[in-house]
Structures are given as C-alpha cells and as structure tokens.
Design an enzyme around this catalytic site. Structure first.
Site, PDB file in Angstrom:
ATOM      1  N   SER A  20       0.867  -1.397   0.089  1.00  0.00           N
ATOM      2  CA  SER A  20       0.050   0.005   0.278  1.00  0.00           C
ATOM      3  C   SER A  20       0.697   1.277   0.067  1.00  0.00           C
ATOM      4  O   SER A  20       2.079   1.028   0.429  1.00  0.00           O
ATOM      5  CB  SER A  20      -0.864  -0.058   1.089  1.00  0.00           C
ATOM      6  OG  SER A  20      -1.399   1.354   1.665  1.00  0.00           O
ATOM      7  N   TYR A  55      -1.856  -0.974  10.498  1.00  0.00           N
ATOM      8  CA  TYR A  55      -1.870  -1.097   8.933  1.00  0.00           C
ATOM      9  C   TYR A  55      -0.821  -0.676   8.323  1.00  0.00           C
ATOM     10  O   TYR A  55      -0.235  -1.267   7.555  1.00  0.00           O
ATOM     11  CB  TYR A  55      -3.241  -0.392   8.515  1.00  0.00           C
ATOM     12  CG  TYR A  55      -3.366  -0.615   6.942  1.00  0.00           C
ATOM     13  CD1 TYR A  55      -4.040  -1.862   6.464  1.00  0.00           C
ATOM     14  CD2 TYR A  55      -2.992   0.050   6.106  1.00  0.00           C
ATOM     15  CE1 TYR A  55      -4.229  -2.212   5.328  1.00  0.00           C
ATOM     16  CE2 TYR A  55      -3.430   0.032   4.654  1.00  0.00           C
ATOM     17  CZ  TYR A  55      -3.734  -1.130   4.202  1.00  0.00           C
ATOM     18  OH  TYR A  55      -4.141  -1.439   2.906  1.00  0.00           O
TER      19      TYR A  55
END
Ligand SMILES: NC(=O)c1ccc[n+]([C@@H]2O[C@H](COP(=O)([O-])OP(=O)(O)OC[C@H]3O[C@@H](n4cnc5c(N)ncnc54)[C@H](O)[C@@H]3O)[C@@H](O)[C@H]2O)c1
Length: 257
Positions: free
Chosen positions: A143, A156
């Site tokens: 990501s 995350y």
C-alpha cells in the site's frame, strides 16, 4: 478499455488470496481473461460466487494465517494444473483507526497476523514450491501506507512496511532460483475496505468522506480494483521477466509527492 489477453498465461496456475471481493476478485477475473486457472483463497464465510463465475476457478476456504491452509491451497492448485506459477498474496485487513498511543493491542495482533504472517506464509510455502520448479512469480499487496507515517492507521501502516521489507528480502533470496517477488502499492481503491473506512469516519453520510480521503491523491480520485489488476497482469507475465524486488505504485501519483 478491454485488456489485451496474454496467451503466455494460458493454463498457468495462480493462487489469489482475498479472492472473493475487491482487488482479489478483480485479479481473479483478469487472470481468467488470460486463460489462467485460479485457486480463489478466502475466508470460509466469504461469498465465492463472483470468483467462481470468472472462469477456471476453484474455491479454497481457509485462513492465510494457517500454514495448513496454505498447504491445502498448493495441493488444490497442483490438482488444477500440476504446479503453481503465480501467487497473488493479497488478503489484508484494515484494523483500528487510531494512532500509536490509542491503538488496541488486539487489533495490532490481528493486523500483523493477516497482513504480515499471512504474506510470510505464502512467500515461504509457495516460494518453496516454486523454487523446486525453478520458476514462479509472487506479487504481494502492499500500500502507499507502507512508505510514510500514517498517524491514524498505525497497525496497518506498520504491516505494509513489513510487506515491503519481506518483498525485497524474498526477491533477493529467490532471484537466482527463477522466482520473482514484487509488491503492488495501491493508494485508496474503490473496494469494501475503503467503503468501510468511509462509514467509520462519517457514519451518517459515508460518501461525504470520499473527497477528503481522495484529496491526497494527485489524480483526485480512488483507483479501481481493475486498474490494480491490470498492473498485476503485467507483473506476473513474461513481459516483466527482468523485474523483481520492485515496490510498484498504482496510486494516481500519491508517492510522487
Ligand atoms: N482498498 C484500498 O484502498 C487498498 C489500498 C491499498 C492496499 N490495499 C490492500 O489490498 C488488499 C486487498 O484489499 P481490498 O481493498 O480488496 O479489501 P477487501 O476488504 O474488499 O477484500 C479483502 C479480502 O480478503 C479476505 N481476507 C481477509 N482476511 C483473510 C484471511 N485471514 N484469510 C483469507 N482471506 C482473508 C476478505 O474476506 C476479503 O474477501 C489488502 O492487502 C489491502 O491492504 C487496499
């Protein structure tokens, strides 16, 4: 735009994790367009109907955190076509929205389990299988959050930094064995993961959160799962034969800032 099919991928066998929806489902569909056979690996409670409708697809119900479920996925792929050629190591969860001081320990453990241990187990077990065959390609889903500090998605972001590190280390270790390892690094993409985030940020009017979340993206919009899957199709193809260890943004310019 209809993608050009790549005849070289015909009958190659792919395992796709997180395959029931979102980016994983788009990947299943895109690989099926190229004639690949796909093991769609997702949680037992997931709805596999869309993935199964995409082409030569077998459903594998399991948890990426369990080594036994990886062995079963590999066995299923081998039953489809003799060997595993492609792993899209994509399953992931978002976890809490909180900074380091408020981040709940349970969320930290679960995000690390799915996003880090799950990816590690795929690299290890499918990587071993590919090493024995002398070829294969693994693409992990990272990501843009794996590149810079993200105040409010502490776990995350940490997990995606780990995915980047595992990608590079595995790429170096396996480069001489014919196995390529890469990461795709999307910015916010229009999937249930983002829609859930919108609902949490703005419960009364989730869509109102979208412009705020998209404003950090120079192109000013979310990506689509199909745009991510199109780059995946290139990375797993022989057209990318000299690429390994790269962290490839699919991010509307986010990492260019
Ligand atoms: N959507 C985004 O904005 C975005 C941006 C960057 C990176 N990503 C990454 O893309 C990947 C896919 O996300 P998405 O947006 O498609 O999310 P999604 O929530 O729509 O889909 C994730 C899928 O993974 C499955 N999954 C979750 N835990 C699992 C487990 N333990 N074992 C097996 N399957 C499991 C879910 O059931 C679901 O089908 C994730 O790694 C995510 O971190 C997403």
């Amino acid at each position: 735009m209809t993608p050009m099919p790549d005849p070289a991928l015909k009958d190659r066998v792919a395992i796709v994790t997180g395959a029931a929806r979102g980016i994983g489902l788009a990947a299943v569909r895109r690989l099926c367009q190229d004639g690949a056979r796909v093991v769609a690996f997702d949680r037992p409670e997931a709805d596999f109907s869309a993935a199964l409708a995409a082409g030569q697809v077998a459903a594998h119900r399991g948890d990426v955190v369990e080594a036994a479920d990886w062995h079963a996925a590999i066995a299923l792929g081998v039953s489809l076509g003799g060997r595993i050629d492609i792993l899209f190591n994509n399953a992931g969860i978002g976890g809490a929205i909180a900074n380091v001081l408020d981040y709940p320990e349970d969320d930290f453990d679960r995000v690390m389990a799915v996003n880090v241990k799950g990816v590690y187990l795929g690299l290890k077990h499918v990587g071993r299988h590919m090493q024995a065959n002398g070829s294969g390609v693994i693409v992990n889903t990272s990501s843009v959050s794996g590149f810079g500090g993200s105040g409010n998605i502490f776990g995350y972001a940490a997990s995606k930094f780990a995915v980047n590190g595992m990608t590079k280390s595995a790429a170096v270790a396996l480069a001489s064995q014919g196995v390529r390892v890469l990461a795709l690094c999307p910015s916010p993409t229009a999937t249930e993961m983002m829609f859930q985030l919108e609902r949490r940020i703005s419960p009364d009017d989730p869509e109102a959160a979208r412009p705020r979340l998209a404003q950090g993206i120079p192109m000013g919009r979310y990506g689509t799962p199909e745009e991510v899957a199109e780059v995946l199709a290139f990375l797993v193809s022989d057209r990318a034969a000299f690429m390994t260890g790269a962290l490839v943004p699919v991010d509307g310019g986010t990492l260019a800032k």
